[in-house]
Motif scaffolding. Structure first.
Motif, PDB file in Angstrom:
ATOM      1  N   VAL A  80       0.832  -1.209   0.000  1.00 60.76           N
ATOM      2  CA  VAL A  80       0.000   0.000   0.000  1.00 60.76           C
ATOM      3  C   VAL A  80       0.871   1.267   0.000  1.00 60.76           C
ATOM      4  O   VAL A  80       0.439   2.322  -0.467  1.00 60.76           O
ATOM      5  N   TYR A  95       1.205   2.025  -3.583  1.00 58.22           N
ATOM      6  CA  TYR A  95      -0.008   2.716  -4.049  1.00 58.22           C
ATOM      7  C   TYR A  95      -0.008   4.175  -3.600  1.00 58.22           C
ATOM      8  O   TYR A  95      -0.462   5.061  -4.315  1.00 58.22           O
ATOM      9  N   GLU A  96       0.496   4.415  -2.400  1.00 60.49           N
ATOM     10  CA  GLU A  96       0.505   5.780  -1.869  1.00 60.49           C
ATOM     11  C   GLU A  96       1.438   6.667  -2.706  1.00 60.49           C
ATOM     12  O   GLU A  96       1.164   7.852  -2.896  1.00 60.49           O
ATOM     13  N   THR A 143      -0.461   7.650  -5.660  1.00 65.60           N
ATOM     14  CA  THR A 143      -1.343   8.774  -5.302  1.00 65.60           C
ATOM     15  C   THR A 143      -0.554  10.079  -5.279  1.00 65.60           C
ATOM     16  O   THR A 143      -0.998  11.104  -5.790  1.00 65.60           O
ATOM     17  N   GLU A 159      -7.119   0.360  -2.092  1.00 66.47           N
ATOM     18  CA  GLU A 159      -6.533   1.385  -2.972  1.00 66.47           C
ATOM     19  C   GLU A 159      -6.711   1.008  -4.436  1.00 66.47           C
ATOM     20  O   GLU A 159      -6.955   1.863  -5.287  1.00 66.47           O
ATOM     21  N   ARG A 199       1.802   9.014   3.728  1.00 65.93           N
ATOM     22  CA  ARG A 199       0.381   9.350   3.660  1.00 65.93           C
ATOM     23  C   ARG A 199       0.096  10.716   4.290  1.00 65.93           C
ATOM     24  O   ARG A 199      -0.750  11.475   3.793  1.00 65.93           O
TER      25      ARG A 199
END
Ligand SMILES: *[C@@H]1O[C@H](CO)[C@@H](O)[C@H](O)[C@H]1NC(C)=O
Ligand SMILES: *[C@@H]1O[C@H](CO)[C@@H](O)[C@H](O)[C@H]1NC(C)=O
Length: 350
Positions: A72, A75-76, A79, A130, A308
């Motif tokens: 993740v 994925y961040e 983003t 996500e 994040r």
């Protein structure tokens, strides 16, 4: 004239908040890519760094409660790339983060109901959640989340009225961990005002009980003497995200500002202490378990919540995506000395 007085009024009510420029350092994508390239085959995931070999990741089987955090994190960074674009200064152009996140998630797909993960399937679901934000029709991700959700639902016991956390060899022993009940996110989904009130009380307690130096300790109740009370950078970065989330649910500016300034203070203090340019993890000074003698480590979830936090600050319009780390003459990036004077200030209009 009207415009001028309006502007003055806005400036008078604004606070000068500081945020750590390390949040957008190009060292972040470069370290995360290096860790991705070093993932063992068959896949294992980093959890914390080795206390005996400081700064070096230790890898764990997918059947571990923390194994969703590294995927993740990838994925961040995807983003972040969407929010900030790619610049030489942010270094985000070194990889296709979405492709890496998808590939790294695959190792979690074979986990079944017999895992030792117990109630922690929510963490394992993070990368798939996500994925669905990007592609809501991805059936692999839908199936994975549904499977984990069914596993969690099956752990609810109507007699006890609770969801069992860990399994126990003693059938009369029903273990329930307190953090199953303290997610301020809960309110976002249920709109139950009791959850919001609880989140506010917990945030107030947390901020009121921080030591004077602003560094989040591993345990608020641990004695200060004789041993030094170690910090926990992962608790710090997690709480920063929780405070930002809480601020979004406040309706008055004063309440929003209270949580945001608390978040920025914690973030700045922990970055000053724990940002490491030489470790494989982004941050040091994590405590996994002091009784387990596992502290002074980097921790995968501390790093995830650090990235994040930066992304959330951008989404909330509280910072820009820039880093003030200066390139050195040989084109490598070397961090600026970590003094408060090295901080760039952001004018936060609240
Ligand atoms: C769907 O999600 C899985 C798991 O996250 C990922 O491995 C896969 O590449 C995704 N498929 C597509 C077509 O994007
Ligand atoms: C932070 O971590 C460094 C490196 O492990 C260590 O030397 C230092 O003592 C730690 N500081 C605190 C306050 O825990």
């Amino acid at each position: 004239m009207l415009l001028q007085s309006l502007l003055l009024a806005v400036l008078a009510t604004s606070t000068l908040a500081q945020f750590p420029p390390e949040l957008f350092s190009p060292l972040i994508p470069s370290k995360i890519l290096a860790t991705t390239n070093a993932l063992p085959n068959p896949i294992q995931y980093p959890q914390y760094t080795d206390a005996r070999n400081p700064g070096r990741w230790l890898y764990f089987s997918p059947n571990t409660w923390t194994s969703g955090f590294f995927p993740v994190t990838l994925y961040e960074l995807n983003t972040r790339r969407q929010r900030c674009g790619v610049t030489q200064a942010n270094g985000l152009g070194v990889a296709d983060w979405l492709a890496l996140g998808r590939a790294a998630s695959n190792g979690l797909l074979n986990l079944n109901a017999d895992t030792g993960i117990g109630h922690d399937v929510g963490f394992i679901s993070f990368p798939f959640v996500e994925e669905l934000a990007i592609n809501p029709r991805n059936q692999t991700a839908i199936d994975a989340i549904n499977r984990f959700a069914r596993q969690l639902a099956a752990r609810f016991n109507p007699t006890v009225g609770c969801t069992r956390s860990w399994d126990s060899s003693n059938p009369t022993n029903f273990q329930v961990i307190i953090d199953q009940y303290d997610e301020p996110r809960v309110y976002r989904l249920t709109r139950n005002p009791n959850y919001l009130a609880t989140a506010r009380r917990m945030a107030t307690y947390f901020l009121n009980n921080l030591p004077a130096d602003g560094i989040v300790p591993w345990d608020f109740n641990a004695p200060l003497t004789p041993a030094p009370r170690p910090a926990d950078s992962s608790a710090a970065t997690l709480v920063v995200n929780a405070l930002l989330l809480l601020s979004e649910h406040e309706t008055t500016e004063a309440a929003k500002q209270q949580w945001i300034s608390g978040a920025l203070r914690i973030l700045e203090k922990i970055t000053d202490l724990a940002w490491s340019s030489s470790w494989q993890s982004l941050l040091s000074n994590g405590t996994v378990s002091l009784p387990g003698n596992n502290f002074l480590t980097g921790i995968v979830y501390g790093d995830y919540y650090f990235i994040r936090a930066g992304n959330e600050l951008v989404r909330l319009g509280l910072t820009s995506c820039r880093s003030n780390l200066r390139p050195s003459p040989n084109n490598n990036v070397s961090p600026q000395p970590q003094t408060s004077s090295g901080r760039r200030s952001a004018r936060v209009l609240l």
